[in-house]
Design an enzyme around this catalytic site. Structure first.
Site, PDB file in Angstrom:
ATOM      1  N   TYR A  26       9.493  -3.367   4.045  1.00 58.75           N
ATOM      2  CA  TYR A  26       8.639  -3.634   5.212  1.00 58.75           C
ATOM      3  C   TYR A  26       9.236  -4.635   6.194  1.00 58.75           C
ATOM      4  O   TYR A  26       8.663  -4.889   7.243  1.00 58.75           O
ATOM      5  CB  TYR A  26       7.262  -4.109   4.748  1.00 58.75           C
ATOM      6  N   ASN A  77      -2.422   1.470  11.949  1.00 55.72           N
ATOM      7  CA  ASN A  77      -1.675   1.554  10.705  1.00 55.72           C
ATOM      8  C   ASN A  77      -2.692   1.252   9.617  1.00 55.72           C
ATOM      9  O   ASN A  77      -2.958   0.090   9.299  1.00 55.72           O
ATOM     10  CB  ASN A  77      -0.524   0.546  10.657  1.00 55.72           C
ATOM     11  N   GLU A 101      -1.008   6.955  15.216  1.00 57.56           N
ATOM     12  CA  GLU A 101      -0.808   6.493  13.836  1.00 57.56           C
ATOM     13  C   GLU A 101       0.596   5.912  13.712  1.00 57.56           C
ATOM     14  O   GLU A 101       1.567   6.558  14.110  1.00 57.56           O
ATOM     15  CB  GLU A 101      -0.970   7.691  12.885  1.00 57.56           C
ATOM     16  N   ARG A 110       8.864   8.736   0.983  1.00 54.25           N
ATOM     17  CA  ARG A 110       8.385   7.920  -0.143  1.00 54.25           C
ATOM     18  C   ARG A 110       7.565   8.780  -1.117  1.00 54.25           C
ATOM     19  O   ARG A 110       7.687  10.001  -1.106  1.00 54.25           O
ATOM     20  CB  ARG A 110       7.604   6.719   0.410  1.00 54.25           C
TER      21      ARG A 110
HETATM   22  C1  DQA Z   1       2.415   1.744   5.414  1.00 54.20           C
HETATM   23  C2  DQA Z   1       2.722   2.887   4.448  1.00 54.20           C
HETATM   24  C3  DQA Z   1       1.586   3.061   3.477  1.00 54.20           C
HETATM   25  O1  DQA Z   1       1.863   4.149   2.590  1.00 54.20           O
HETATM   26  C4  DQA Z   1       1.396   1.812   2.658  1.00 54.20           C
HETATM   27  O2  DQA Z   1       0.292   1.948   1.787  1.00 54.20           O
HETATM   28  C5  DQA Z   1       1.285   0.578   3.477  1.00 54.20           C
HETATM   29  C6  DQA Z   1       2.097   0.459   4.690  1.00 54.20           C
HETATM   30  C7  DQA Z   1       3.587   1.462   6.387  1.00 54.20           C
HETATM   31  O3  DQA Z   1       3.358   0.796   7.392  1.00 54.20           O
HETATM   32  O4  DQA Z   1       4.719   1.880   6.114  1.00 54.20           O
HETATM   33  O5  DQA Z   1       0.606  -0.364   3.114  1.00 54.20           O
HETATM   34  O6  DQA Z   1       1.301   2.124   6.218  1.00 54.20           O
END
Ligand code: DQA
Length: 156
Positions: A26, A77, A101, A110
């Site tokens: 992240y 998000n 989104e 993933r």
């Molecule tokens: C997310 C991806 C989602 O699958 C995950 O649960 C997150 C972050 C992302 O920003 O990559 O918490 O939304």
């Protein structure tokens, strides 16, 4: 209040831990950094930002209700609720303005449970895998979709 139109940014569970949470995935930017980026981009485009994050599904639904008639666009998000929340989907359907989104990571590369999105069917666009830059793209696209944009500029 500046009287400028508003772009809303909604964040779901665990995004408050950005910077500490799995940084290899992240990144190292915090939620505060992300809010600063969104504020800067929105300001450049002539908008104010309404930036919210919650770890609670019902709070996210309430937030959508608050902005559904007033925001000129919404970046969402929904984090893990993206993949599970019919309640959030139903709330987002009621938003008059376009919704984009955003995911920091490429959810399609993933786990399989992340390939499902209850947000995507109502979204004007989906941005995934660009990290924080995805928010920048999404805000610029929302501004380009805003048919009242010139009116906001002339009558700020
Ligand atoms: C997310 C991806 C989602 O699958 C995950 O649960 C997150 C972050 C992302 O920003 O990559 O918490 O939304």
């Amino acid at each position: 209040m500046t009287g400028r139109p508003i772009l809303a940014v909604l964040g779901g569970p665990n995004l408050n831990l950005l910077g500490q949470r799995e940084p290899a995935l992240y990144g190292t930017a915090t939620l505060t950094d992300l809010e600063a980026l969104c504020t800067r981009v929105a300001d450049e485009l002539g908008y104010d930002i309404d930036f919210r994050q919650s770890n609670h599904e019902g709070d996210l639904v309430d937030f959508v209700h608050e902005i559904r008639d007033t925001a000129s666009g919404l970046v969402v998000n929904a984090a893990a609720y993206t993949h599970t929340s019919i309640a959030l989907h139903d709330a987002l359907v009621t938003v008059a303005a376009p919704v984009i989104e955003v995911h920091l990571t490429n959810v399609h590369a993933r786990e399989e449970f992340r390939h499902v999105s209850y947000v995507a069917p109502i979204a004007a666009a989906v941005v995934a895998g660009f990290g924080a830059a995805g928010y920048d793209f999404a805000l610029r696209h929302l501004a380009s979709l805003d048919t009242h944009r010139e009116i906001h500029r002339v009558h700020p």
